[in-house]
Design an enzyme around this catalytic site. Structure first.
Site, mmCIF file in Angstrom:
data_model
loop_
_atom_site.group_PDB
_atom_site.id
_atom_site.type_symbol
_atom_site.label_atom_id
_atom_site.label_comp_id
_atom_site.label_asym_id
_atom_site.label_seq_id
_atom_site.Cartn_x
_atom_site.Cartn_y
_atom_site.Cartn_z
ATOM 1 C CD GLU A 1 -3.200 1.317 1.944
ATOM 2 O OE1 GLU A 1 -3.698 2.027 2.401
ATOM 3 O OE2 GLU A 1 -3.219 -0.136 3.064
ATOM 4 C CE LYS B 1 2.575 -14.519 16.314
ATOM 5 N NZ LYS B 1 2.926 -16.111 16.087
ATOM 6 C CG ASP C 1 5.427 -14.158 14.453
ATOM 7 O OD1 ASP C 1 4.331 -13.843 13.750
ATOM 8 O OD2 ASP C 1 5.456 -14.859 14.871
ATOM 9 C CG HIS D 1 -5.665 6.285 -1.394
ATOM 10 N ND1 HIS D 1 -5.246 4.407 -0.999
ATOM 11 C CD2 HIS D 1 -5.405 6.480 0.190
ATOM 12 C CE1 HIS D 1 -4.882 4.453 0.478
ATOM 13 N NE2 HIS D 1 -5.398 5.718 0.508
#
Length: 355
Positions: free
Chosen positions: A42, A173, A249, A344
């Site tokens: 992005e 997580k 991670d 964008h």
């Protein structure tokens, strides 16, 4: 024909990476101007964070950062005959915490047991151990320590049995409330006070509109969405880009995305802060040996000889400051109709070859 293991070793996924900044920071582990690496597909994220970085350089002291907590957790699970036995075992664990702390210290150069937090559900006893882990994020370190702790506790003859080395009360997580309440990873607050004239010409907005946007979008919008201890626009964008560029991670972005943006319209300017409570990051450990990761960590000053924990603390402060830069820029853009989409389209069409 290559084996799956050979393919796994050879495979490389390229991610566009850009150095953004510098960001001016005044913190406990960082003082000065530092450019940061962001790896992302992005690509409009780079100029967005860059705009926030320019604002930081125009403000005296720039972005101020403070680390408010540091710990890595592992929750183990024991199975008891009933709740009474589970409660008796929990009290024994708390009473003999000093013995458990000595056990952890004797088995690791860096792991230190900070606390044990028991939770009983029926005949199940969950114990959430919290550790300090030096410069490592600490996933493997705390699991190894938890193995030793379980073995010692089971040797006490408390009438409980092994359930699991990880009972999901850690919580790893997953977006949970317990991490925000009891802490997991490095918790950092980044804040800045921007004079009104800089808000007007640097962000094309004003303190009142930005403050209203934070309340209406981040706080109210997140609440009706059912967010868990989280009210922000896009922390995950900046953190994942930073994680990938520095060998973290990436799955820890789940809890990393939690956090709260806060703003006030003050007489002397816009007060804007980002509280990032779950930065599970490290400067040593798996993945940090790769040449491009080593180069990135060296360039941002996280390879200097310091006391254990200081380099990872520096990394966490840099990440929180980067989050603020991107969050501020996006919130300001959304105060102006059409600005976000126009940016964008302008950037992405420029980079994408026409069909």
């Amino acid at each position: 024909m290559s084996t799956p293991d050979a393919d796994a070793r050879a495979a490389v996924t390229e991610i566009p990476t850009s150095w953004v900044g510098p960001i001016r920071i005044t913190g406990e582990a960082v003082t000065g101007e530092v450019s940061v690496p962001l790896a992302t597909y992005e690509t409009p994220l780079w100029p967005s964070v860059g705009r926030g970085a320019r604002i930081s350089r125009r403000v005296e002291g720039g972005i101020r950062t403070v680390v408010t907590g540091e710990r890595m957790t592992r929750s183990v699970l024991f199975v008891a005959p009933g709740a009474v036995a589970a409660q008796r075992a929990a009290r024994t664990i708390e009473a003999r915490l000093g013995e458990l702390q000595e056990l952890v210290e004797s088995g690791s150069r860096f792991a230190r047991l900070l606390e044990a937090h028991p939770e009983i559900v029926g005949n199940l006893l969950f114990v959430r151990f919290a550790f300090s882990t030096g410069d490592a994020s600490g996933h493997n370190m705390v699991t190894n320590a938890a193995d030793a702790l379980m073995e010692r506790i089971l040797s006490w003859g408390l009438g409980i049995d092994y359930g699991s080395i990880s009972g999901n009360y850690c919580s790893d997580k997953k977006a949970t409330a317990v991490n925000g309440i009891l802490g997991r990873g490095r918790s950092v607050v980044a804040e800045i006070l921007i004079p009104h004239e800089i808000v007007r010409d640097g962000l094309r907005s004003d303190a009142q509109r930005i403050t209203e946007m934070v309340v209406r979008k981040n706080l109210v919008g997140s609440t009706i969405a059912g967010a868990l201890r989280s009210a922000n626009a896009h922390y995950a964008n900046m953190l994942l880009a930073f994680y990938l560029a520095t060998g973290q991670d990436a799955a820890n972005i789940v809890e990393g995305s939690q956090g709260i943006t806060y703003a006030e319209h003050r007489e002397d300017g816009l007060y804007f802060s980002c509280t990032v409570p779950h930065l599970i990051v490290g400067t040593v450990g798996n993945g940090k040996h790769l040449p491009h990761i080593e180069e990135a960590l060296t360039r941002i000053g996280c390879r200097e000889p310091r006391e254990p924990g200081e380099n990872s603390r520096r990394l966490a402060e840099l990440m929180a400051a980067t989050v603020l830069c991107g969050e501020l820029s996006l919130i300001a853009a959304q105060t102006n109709p059409g600005e976000l989409m126009a940016a964008h389209l302008r950037i992405e069409r420029k980079e994408t070859p026409s069909a």
